[in-house]
Design a protein around this motif. Structure first.
Motif, PDB file in Angstrom:
ATOM      1  N   LYS A 116       0.830  -1.213   0.000  1.00 26.53           N
ATOM      2  CA  LYS A 116       0.000   0.000   0.000  1.00 26.53           C
ATOM      3  C   LYS A 116       0.860   1.256   0.000  1.00 26.53           C
ATOM      4  O   LYS A 116       0.569   2.217  -0.722  1.00 26.53           O
ATOM      5  CB  LYS A 116      -0.949  -0.002   1.195  1.00 26.53           C
ATOM      6  N   GLN A 117       1.920   1.255   0.789  1.00 28.96           N
ATOM      7  CA  GLN A 117       2.803   2.426   0.847  1.00 28.96           C
ATOM      8  C   GLN A 117       3.528   2.616  -0.473  1.00 28.96           C
ATOM      9  O   GLN A 117       3.706   3.740  -0.930  1.00 28.96           O
ATOM     10  CB  GLN A 117       3.792   2.311   2.015  1.00 28.96           C
ATOM     11  N   ALA A 119       2.437   1.845  -3.431  1.00 31.43           N
ATOM     12  CA  ALA A 119       1.466   2.426  -4.361  1.00 31.43           C
ATOM     13  C   ALA A 119       1.313   3.927  -4.103  1.00 31.43           C
ATOM     14  O   ALA A 119       1.276   4.731  -5.045  1.00 31.43           O
ATOM     15  CB  ALA A 119       0.121   1.717  -4.237  1.00 31.43           C
ATOM     16  N   ARG A 120       1.247   4.334  -2.823  1.00 28.94           N
ATOM     17  CA  ARG A 120       1.146   5.769  -2.490  1.00 28.94           C
ATOM     18  C   ARG A 120       2.377   6.528  -2.968  1.00 28.94           C
ATOM     19  O   ARG A 120       2.265   7.621  -3.539  1.00 28.94           O
ATOM     20  CB  ARG A 120       0.980   5.959  -0.981  1.00 28.94           C
ATOM     21  N   GLN A 122       4.449   5.714  -5.367  1.00 29.99           N
ATOM     22  CA  GLN A 122       4.482   5.773  -6.828  1.00 29.99           C
ATOM     23  C   GLN A 122       3.540   6.852  -7.354  1.00 29.99           C
ATOM     24  O   GLN A 122       3.879   7.563  -8.303  1.00 29.99           O
ATOM     25  CB  GLN A 122       4.151   4.401  -7.428  1.00 29.99           C
ATOM     26  N   LYS A 123       2.377   7.014  -6.719  1.00 26.84           N
ATOM     27  CA  LYS A 123       1.458   8.090  -7.111  1.00 26.84           C
ATOM     28  C   LYS A 123       2.090   9.446  -6.836  1.00 26.84           C
ATOM     29  O   LYS A 123       2.018  10.361  -7.661  1.00 26.84           O
ATOM     30  CB  LYS A 123       0.130   7.975  -6.351  1.00 26.84           C
ATOM     31  N   GLN A 124       2.714   9.582  -5.668  1.00 23.18           N
ATOM     32  CA  GLN A 124       3.381  10.845  -5.328  1.00 23.18           C
ATOM     33  C   GLN A 124       4.501  11.147  -6.313  1.00 23.18           C
ATOM     34  O   GLN A 124       4.682  12.295  -6.729  1.00 23.18           O
ATOM     35  CB  GLN A 124       3.949  10.792  -3.908  1.00 23.18           C
ATOM     36  N   LYS A 125       5.232  10.114  -6.698  1.00 22.84           N
ATOM     37  CA  LYS A 125       6.328  10.288  -7.654  1.00 22.84           C
ATOM     38  C   LYS A 125       5.778  10.805  -8.979  1.00 22.84           C
ATOM     39  O   LYS A 125       6.368  11.716  -9.584  1.00 22.84           O
ATOM     40  CB  LYS A 125       7.056   8.954  -7.859  1.00 22.84           C
ATOM     41  N   GLN A 126       4.661  10.261  -9.428  1.00 22.64           N
ATOM     42  CA  GLN A 126       4.071  10.695 -10.695  1.00 22.64           C
ATOM     43  C   GLN A 126       3.599  12.146 -10.604  1.00 22.64           C
ATOM     44  O   GLN A 126       3.817  12.934 -11.518  1.00 22.64           O
ATOM     45  CB  GLN A 126       2.901   9.787 -11.098  1.00 22.64           C
ATOM     46  N   VAL A 127       2.991  12.506  -9.478  1.00 19.72           N
ATOM     47  CA  VAL A 127       2.548  13.889  -9.274  1.00 19.72           C
ATOM     48  C   VAL A 127       3.753  14.830  -9.297  1.00 19.72           C
ATOM     49  O   VAL A 127       3.713  15.907  -9.913  1.00 19.72           O
ATOM     50  CB  VAL A 127       1.748  14.016  -7.951  1.00 19.72           C
ATOM     51  N   GLU A 129       6.705  14.269 -10.766  1.00 19.08           N
ATOM     52  CA  GLU A 129       7.240  14.313 -12.128  1.00 19.08           C
ATOM     53  C   GLU A 129       6.398  15.227 -13.010  1.00 19.08           C
ATOM     54  O   GLU A 129       6.933  15.991 -13.819  1.00 19.08           O
ATOM     55  CB  GLU A 129       7.331  12.903 -12.710  1.00 19.08           C
ATOM     56  N   ASP A 130       5.064  15.168 -12.867  1.00 20.82           N
ATOM     57  CA  ASP A 130       4.178  16.053 -13.631  1.00 20.82           C
ATOM     58  C   ASP A 130       4.435  17.515 -13.264  1.00 20.82           C
ATOM     59  O   ASP A 130       4.481  18.384 -14.145  1.00 20.82           O
ATOM     60  CB  ASP A 130       2.706  15.697 -13.390  1.00 20.82           C
TER      61      ASP A 130
END
Length: 157
Positions: A116-117, A119-120, A122-127, A129-130
């Motif tokens: 779960k962590q 996944a969180r 990886q989402k933060q990383k994508q945000v 990077e954007d």
């Protein structure tokens, strides 16, 4: 492990000699200041972790004495915090440890929380990077505008 207690009249010598294991060697107790220095944390942090039930130092009067177990637990706490686990999650995982068991429940919980962590994160990383891409694009536009205005100013002069 046994503690060698000394009477008031005994020569205490070096404080480290007060605590010995059954083999007679120094057992690795650390005082709070040494523990803080070794792990790069504050005294307040160690006291806080103790208040939260994450660390259980032994006491010699008012002196906190940290064992190898406390050192291992602190390493796990710091690792957990580094990867973004809450102290509640870290405590929950550590409290399931059973030195005489298979620790299957602990391992399953650790894996579940870790998935779960991850996944969180990886989402933060994508945000992030954007956001970096957006900022880079904005900076390129501003540079272009500045270059155009500089060339207009130079040609007008």
């Amino acid at each position: 492990m046994t503690m060698k207690l000394m009477k008031a009249g005994d020569d205490a010598g070096v404080a480290d000699n007060m605590f010995v294991d059954q083999g007679g060697a120094a057992d690795g107790f650390l005082r709070i200041g040494d523990m803080a220095k070794k792990f790069g944390v504050t005294l307040r942090t160690l006291r806080f972790y103790e208040d939260k039930g994450l660390l259980h130092p032994q006491r010699d009067g008012s002196t906190r004495l940290y064992t190898r177990r406390d050192k291992a637990r602190l390493k796990l706490i710091l690792l957990g915090r580094k990867v973004g686990f809450s102290l509640r999650d870290v405590k929950q995982m550590m409290d399931l440890y059973d030195p005489s068991g298979t620790n299957t429940k602990q391992l399953r919980l650790a894996l579940d929380k870790s998935e779960k962590q991850l996944a969180r994160l990886q989402k933060q990383k994508q945000v992030i990077e954007d956001a970096i891409d957006e900022l880079s694009n904005s900076m390129s536009l501003v540079r272009k505008m500045l270059a155009e205005r500089s060339s207009q100013t130079n040609s007008a002069a």
